[in-house]
Design a protein around this motif. Structure first.
Motif, PDB file in Angstrom:
ATOM      1  N   LEU A 171      43.222  27.253  48.827  1.00 24.38           N
ATOM      2  CA  LEU A 171      43.549  25.869  49.172  1.00 24.38           C
ATOM      3  C   LEU A 171      43.122  24.906  48.070  1.00 24.38           C
ATOM      4  O   LEU A 171      43.790  23.901  47.817  1.00 24.38           O
ATOM      5  N   GLY A 172      41.987  25.216  47.421  1.00 21.12           N
ATOM      6  CA  GLY A 172      41.555  24.378  46.311  1.00 21.12           C
ATOM      7  C   GLY A 172      42.577  24.349  45.191  1.00 21.12           C
ATOM      8  O   GLY A 172      42.814  23.308  44.566  1.00 21.12           O
ATOM      9  N   PHE A 173      43.196  25.482  44.930  1.00 21.20           N
ATOM     10  CA  PHE A 173      44.226  25.536  43.892  1.00 21.20           C
ATOM     11  C   PHE A 173      45.496  24.829  44.343  1.00 21.20           C
ATOM     12  O   PHE A 173      46.101  24.065  43.589  1.00 21.20           O
ATOM     13  N   VAL A 174      45.915  25.095  45.587  1.00 17.53           N
ATOM     14  CA  VAL A 174      47.183  24.555  46.073  1.00 17.53           C
ATOM     15  C   VAL A 174      47.118  23.042  46.262  1.00 17.53           C
ATOM     16  O   VAL A 174      48.026  22.301  45.864  1.00 17.53           O
ATOM     17  N   LEU A 175      46.022  22.553  46.876  1.00 16.69           N
ATOM     18  CA  LEU A 175      45.934  21.138  47.231  1.00 16.69           C
ATOM     19  C   LEU A 175      45.399  20.267  46.099  1.00 16.69           C
ATOM     20  O   LEU A 175      45.830  19.124  45.933  1.00 16.69           O
ATOM     21  N   PHE A 176      44.447  20.802  45.337  1.00 17.70           N
ATOM     22  CA  PHE A 176      43.769  19.973  44.339  1.00 17.70           C
ATOM     23  C   PHE A 176      43.955  20.471  42.911  1.00 17.70           C
ATOM     24  O   PHE A 176      43.327  19.953  41.987  1.00 17.70           O
ATOM     25  N   LEU A 183      39.801  36.264  36.343  1.00 20.31           N
ATOM     26  CA  LEU A 183      39.152  37.212  37.231  1.00 20.31           C
ATOM     27  C   LEU A 183      39.078  36.657  38.650  1.00 20.31           C
ATOM     28  O   LEU A 183      39.191  37.394  39.616  1.00 20.31           O
ATOM     29  N   ASN A 184      38.878  35.341  38.787  1.00 18.72           N
ATOM     30  CA  ASN A 184      38.796  34.748  40.118  1.00 18.72           C
ATOM     31  C   ASN A 184      40.098  34.943  40.879  1.00 18.72           C
ATOM     32  O   ASN A 184      40.102  35.314  42.053  1.00 18.72           O
ATOM     33  N   ALA A 185      41.205  34.631  40.208  1.00 16.52           N
ATOM     34  CA  ALA A 185      42.497  34.694  40.872  1.00 16.52           C
ATOM     35  C   ALA A 185      42.888  36.104  41.184  1.00 16.52           C
ATOM     36  O   ALA A 185      43.846  36.342  41.882  1.00 16.52           O
ATOM     37  N   ALA A 186      42.116  37.049  40.679  1.00 17.84           N
ATOM     38  CA  ALA A 186      42.431  38.438  40.946  1.00 17.84           C
ATOM     39  C   ALA A 186      42.493  38.706  42.421  1.00 17.84           C
ATOM     40  O   ALA A 186      43.111  39.655  42.841  1.00 17.84           O
ATOM     41  N   GLY A 187      41.877  37.847  43.222  1.00 22.52           N
ATOM     42  CA  GLY A 187      41.904  38.098  44.657  1.00 22.52           C
ATOM     43  C   GLY A 187      43.046  37.435  45.352  1.00 22.52           C
ATOM     44  O   GLY A 187      43.180  37.570  46.552  1.00 22.52           O
ATOM     45  N   ILE A 188      43.907  36.686  44.684  1.00 21.15           N
ATOM     46  CA  ILE A 188      44.970  35.951  45.371  1.00 21.15           C
ATOM     47  C   ILE A 188      46.313  36.594  45.080  1.00 21.15           C
ATOM     48  O   ILE A 188      46.681  36.750  43.929  1.00 21.15           O
ATOM     49  N   PRO A 189      47.060  36.948  46.100  1.00 19.24           N
ATOM     50  CA  PRO A 189      48.379  37.514  45.845  1.00 19.24           C
ATOM     51  C   PRO A 189      49.262  36.513  45.123  1.00 19.24           C
ATOM     52  O   PRO A 189      49.338  35.359  45.504  1.00 19.24           O
ATOM     53  N   LEU A 193      50.145  32.490  46.087  1.00 19.28           N
ATOM     54  CA  LEU A 193      49.638  31.372  45.302  1.00 19.28           C
ATOM     55  C   LEU A 193      50.618  30.828  44.286  1.00 19.28           C
ATOM     56  O   LEU A 193      50.547  29.684  43.925  1.00 19.28           O
ATOM     57  N   ARG A 194      51.447  31.706  43.776  1.00 13.48           N
ATOM     58  CA  ARG A 194      52.271  31.359  42.616  1.00 13.48           C
ATOM     59  C   ARG A 194      51.363  30.845  41.500  1.00 13.48           C
ATOM     60  O   ARG A 194      51.581  29.775  40.948  1.00 13.48           O
ATOM     61  N   VAL A 195      50.310  31.574  41.261  1.00  8.18           N
ATOM     62  CA  VAL A 195      49.294  31.136  40.305  1.00  8.18           C
ATOM     63  C   VAL A 195      49.809  31.232  38.885  1.00  8.18           C
ATOM     64  O   VAL A 195      50.448  32.204  38.526  1.00  8.18           O
ATOM     65  N   ARG A 196      49.496  30.213  38.111  1.00 12.26           N
ATOM     66  CA  ARG A 196      49.818  30.256  36.694  1.00 12.26           C
ATOM     67  C   ARG A 196      48.614  30.841  35.979  1.00 12.26           C
ATOM     68  O   ARG A 196      47.655  30.152  35.670  1.00 12.26           O
ATOM     69  N   VAL A 197      48.645  32.134  35.767  1.00 17.66           N
ATOM     70  CA  VAL A 197      47.492  32.804  35.207  1.00 17.66           C
ATOM     71  C   VAL A 197      47.869  33.448  33.888  1.00 17.66           C
ATOM     72  O   VAL A 197      49.013  33.786  33.647  1.00 17.66           O
ATOM     73  N   GLY A 198      46.849  33.647  33.066  1.00 19.07           N
ATOM     74  CA  GLY A 198      47.089  34.268  31.787  1.00 19.07           C
ATOM     75  C   GLY A 198      46.732  35.726  31.782  1.00 19.07           C
ATOM     76  O   GLY A 198      46.890  36.390  30.786  1.00 19.07           O
ATOM     77  N   SER A 199      46.220  36.236  32.921  1.00 18.55           N
ATOM     78  CA  SER A 199      45.818  37.634  32.995  1.00 18.55           C
ATOM     79  C   SER A 199      46.084  38.163  34.390  1.00 18.55           C
ATOM     80  O   SER A 199      45.923  37.458  35.375  1.00 18.55           O
ATOM     81  N   ASP A 200      46.487  39.442  34.468  1.00 20.50           N
ATOM     82  CA  ASP A 200      46.732  40.052  35.763  1.00 20.50           C
ATOM     83  C   ASP A 200      45.442  40.226  36.558  1.00 20.50           C
ATOM     84  O   ASP A 200      45.473  40.338  37.786  1.00 20.50           O
ATOM     85  N   GLY A 201      44.296  40.239  35.886  1.00 19.68           N
ATOM     86  CA  GLY A 201      43.026  40.420  36.587  1.00 19.68           C
ATOM     87  C   GLY A 201      42.697  39.278  37.511  1.00 19.68           C
ATOM     88  O   GLY A 201      41.917  39.432  38.441  1.00 19.68           O
TER      89      GLY A 201
END
Length: 240
Positions: A171-176, A183-189, A193-201
């Motif tokens: 929610l912190g990523f989505v809302l704010f 490594l943190n985002a490694a736990g979010i599908p 999230l549709r996370v903009r990440v630079g690593s699969d980890g």
């Protein structure tokens, strides 16, 4: 570091049931907790610096959280058989006394009085409404939490708390638009999230926590079904 230690609350809950009530859980239940705890650790990975007093207090907080969850469950399912509203009715006054005493000891009361004397609009209508709204939300949260604790048990509540920590990161990523490391985002599908990440980890920690929570839920559901299928003493005596 605090979130990682708080993620071990299920372990404290298992130990309390084992030592106080001589209740043990299946090996599959213990195993399903490992990815949940590890997932929270990965999802909240960061600066793990700490002091010994801070570490002790954090461990004490995790133990007290487990004790509170177990005690709440026992008050509703044990000999007392109290309802959620009755527990709140009995405990709210004590909680208020403790909060006021701690506010006074920490200097928060003096700070509030000083601010009140220097600012005429300290308790504006908007702030009063915000405080009332916060109190109403806290009341509803406690009622729902106690009712859920009675139905699903203390251990499941601590597991849900770990999943909540992970969803808080989401929610912190989505809302704010909070920046999360790989490594943190490694736990979010990624599909959630549709996370903009630079690593699969980055996706592993939150995904691991959610997967562990699903595994634990399946293990508990199978265990309850097997318990319901077991013959009762009345059935056995009737057949005899």
């Amino acid at each position: 570091m605090g979130k990682v230690i708080r993620a071990t609350t299920p372990i404290f809950t298992i130990l309390i049931y084992r030592l106080v009530y001589s209740t043990s859980y299946a090996t599959t239940t213990h195993t399903s907790l490992l990815p949940i705890i590890l997932g929270v650790a990965i999802a909240t990975y960061g600066d793990y610096s700490f002091t010994l007093p801070g570490l002790f207090l954090t461990l004490l907080g995790a133990l007290l959280a487990a004790l509170k969850t177990v005690a709440t469950n026992r008050m509703q399912t044990g000999g007392l058989r109290l309802g959620a509203l009755e527990i709140l009715h009995r405990m709210s006054a004590l909680a208020m006394v403790q909060s006021v005493a701690l506010a006074y000891m920490s200097g928060e009361t003096a700070s509030f009085l000083a601010s009140y004397a220097s600012a005429e609009q300290l308790l504006s209508r908007r702030r009063v409404l915000a405080l009332l709204g916060n109190g109403a939300i806290a009341f509803g949260l406690n009622v729902v939490s106690f009712a859920a604790n009675k139905r699903v048990g203390a251990l499941t509540m601590t597991v849900a708390a770990n999943v909540k920590q992970t969803l808080t990161v989401v929610l912190g990523f989505v809302l704010f638009d909070v920046r999360i490391e790989a490594l943190n985002a490694a736990g979010i599908p990624a599909t959630v999230l549709r996370v903009r990440v630079g690593s699969d980890g980055v996706k592993s920690g939150i995904a691991l926590t959610l997967a562990g929570g699903a595994w634990y839920a399946k293990v508990e559901m199978v265990a309850k079904r097997q318990t319901q299928l077991l013959p009762t003493s009345a059935d056995v005596s009737g057949k005899a």
